[in-house]
Design a protein around this motif. Structure first.
Motif, PDB file in Angstrom:
ATOM      1  N   TYR A 158       0.840  -1.200   0.000  1.00 56.88           N
ATOM      2  CA  TYR A 158       0.000   0.000   0.000  1.00 56.88           C
ATOM      3  C   TYR A 158       0.874   1.249   0.000  1.00 56.88           C
ATOM      4  O   TYR A 158       1.880   1.327   0.703  1.00 56.88           O
ATOM      5  N   THR A 159       0.490   2.209  -0.801  1.00 55.90           N
ATOM      6  CA  THR A 159       1.234   3.465  -0.851  1.00 55.90           C
ATOM      7  C   THR A 159       0.281   4.627  -1.053  1.00 55.90           C
ATOM      8  O   THR A 159      -0.707   4.508  -1.780  1.00 55.90           O
ATOM      9  N   SER A 160       0.585   5.722  -0.392  1.00 55.30           N
ATOM     10  CA  SER A 160      -0.186   6.941  -0.609  1.00 55.30           C
ATOM     11  C   SER A 160       0.482   7.752  -1.710  1.00 55.30           C
ATOM     12  O   SER A 160       1.569   7.414  -2.181  1.00 55.30           O
ATOM     13  N   SER A 161      -0.149   8.813  -2.102  1.00 57.32           N
ATOM     14  CA  SER A 161       0.331   9.618  -3.222  1.00 57.32           C
ATOM     15  C   SER A 161       1.745  10.138  -2.989  1.00 57.32           C
ATOM     16  O   SER A 161       2.042  10.753  -1.973  1.00 57.32           O
ATOM     17  N   GLY A 162       2.623   9.842  -3.955  1.00 55.48           N
ATOM     18  CA  GLY A 162       3.975  10.381  -3.907  1.00 55.48           C
ATOM     19  C   GLY A 162       4.929   9.679  -2.973  1.00 55.48           C
ATOM     20  O   GLY A 162       6.054  10.152  -2.777  1.00 55.48           O
ATOM     21  N   GLN A 163       4.531   8.553  -2.390  1.00 57.03           N
ATOM     22  CA  GLN A 163       5.402   7.847  -1.460  1.00 57.03           C
ATOM     23  C   GLN A 163       5.593   6.397  -1.893  1.00 57.03           C
ATOM     24  O   GLN A 163       4.706   5.795  -2.485  1.00 57.03           O
ATOM     25  N   ASP A 164       6.770   5.847  -1.591  1.00 58.51           N
ATOM     26  CA  ASP A 164       7.038   4.446  -1.893  1.00 58.51           C
ATOM     27  C   ASP A 164       6.376   3.554  -0.851  1.00 58.51           C
ATOM     28  O   ASP A 164       6.214   3.939   0.309  1.00 58.51           O
ATOM     29  N   SER A 165       6.021   2.351  -1.269  1.00 58.61           N
ATOM     30  CA  SER A 165       5.431   1.400  -0.335  1.00 58.61           C
ATOM     31  C   SER A 165       6.500   0.850   0.598  1.00 58.61           C
ATOM     32  O   SER A 165       7.707   0.935   0.323  1.00 58.61           O
ATOM     33  N   ALA A 166       6.057   0.270   1.703  1.00 61.37           N
ATOM     34  CA  ALA A 166       6.987  -0.338   2.659  1.00 61.37           C
ATOM     35  C   ALA A 166       7.747  -1.490   2.011  1.00 61.37           C
ATOM     36  O   ALA A 166       8.940  -1.695   2.269  1.00 61.37           O
ATOM     37  N   LEU A 167       7.065  -2.246   1.148  1.00 61.77           N
ATOM     38  CA  LEU A 167       7.709  -3.375   0.482  1.00 61.77           C
ATOM     39  C   LEU A 167       8.802  -2.889  -0.467  1.00 61.77           C
ATOM     40  O   LEU A 167       9.890  -3.477  -0.537  1.00 61.77           O
ATOM     41  N   LYS A 168       8.524  -1.831  -1.190  1.00 55.70           N
ATOM     42  CA  LYS A 168       9.527  -1.274  -2.104  1.00 55.70           C
ATOM     43  C   LYS A 168      10.732  -0.753  -1.331  1.00 55.70           C
ATOM     44  O   LYS A 168      11.880  -0.931  -1.753  1.00 55.70           O
ATOM     45  N   ASN A 169      10.493  -0.143  -0.193  1.00 53.71           N
ATOM     46  CA  ASN A 169      11.599   0.348   0.626  1.00 53.71           C
ATOM     47  C   ASN A 169      12.471  -0.794   1.127  1.00 53.71           C
ATOM     48  O   ASN A 169      13.698  -0.652   1.233  1.00 53.71           O
ATOM     49  N   ASP A 170      11.858  -1.938   1.440  1.00 57.20           N
ATOM     50  CA  ASP A 170      12.647  -3.099   1.865  1.00 57.20           C
ATOM     51  C   ASP A 170      13.595  -3.547   0.757  1.00 57.20           C
ATOM     52  O   ASP A 170      14.752  -3.898   1.017  1.00 57.20           O
TER      53      ASP A 170
END
Length: 204
Positions: A70-82
């Motif tokens: 899940y991601t909000s506008s303009g932010q990376d998801s937690a999974l992508k950050n991992d």
């Protein structure tokens, strides 16, 4: 004064987006926990045992990946950050924390995957592996362990989610490739590569 007010408005707007994302993630995690608690992972009839467990693990795993994606506008998801923060190290659960399997013996921190496993999977006796898979320059599929806890059972389930990476996501692409082995698939554009996050779950 106008610019100052505009800046404060933008800052407040960004904070609201972050708060909304956090609240949404907490709600979704709560739904997963409720679903797990509402239905036992131990079926009453042996004839449907395997199918029952596999179906529940499949749903649980997909829900966890959906929460982390899940991601909000303009932010990376937690999974992508991992994926972005990975340095190629493999970790294993030692009973209290995730430790690297190499000589550095470091602890896995700032990992949303580790956090959600600690909150949902581990207390319920669910073993888990996570592999990052991608395509190399020769078109060959490569897979490396992010979290490895042994060989899965015959009744293990696999769920996955693809993560699109761009050069701006990575930053230092040369260092990232050396550490992880994930190559830049297209040097002529900002496209970097697609990483498939593969989660394997089974009952211990």
């Amino acid at each position: 004064m106008i610019w100052r007010l505009f800046g404060e408005k933008e800052s407040t707007h960004a904070q609201m987006h972050t708060l909304e994302a956090m609240m949404a993630a907490l709600i979704m995690i709560g739904v997963i926990v409720f679903a797990v608690e509402a239905t036992s992972l131990t079926p009453l009839t042996s004839s449907t045992a395997n199918a029952h467990i596999e179906a529940q693990l499949q749903t649980m795993g997909q829900d966890m990946l959906n929460v982390l994606s899940y991601t909000s506008s303009g932010q990376d998801s937690a999974l992508k950050n991992d994926v972005k923060n990975w340095n190629g190290t493999e970790f294993v659960w030692n009973g209290t924390e995730y430790r690297s399997t190499d000589s550095s013996n470091t602890t896995l921190v700032n990992s949303s995957l580790a956090d959600i496993f600690s909150f949902i999977a581990i207390p319920r006796g669910i073993a888990h592996n996570v592999h990052f898979t991608w395509t190399n320059d020769d078109g060959v599929t490569i897979s490396r362990s992010y979290i490895y806890n042994g060989d899965p059972s015959d009744n293990a389930v696999i769920v996955s989610k693809k993560i699109l990476l761009s050069d701006p996501d990575i930053g230092n692409t040369s260092s990232f490739m050396v550490n992880t082995g994930i190559p830049d698939a297209d040097n002529t554009s900002d496209f970097y590569n697609i990483v498939n996050v593969k989660m394997t779950l089974w009952r211990m």
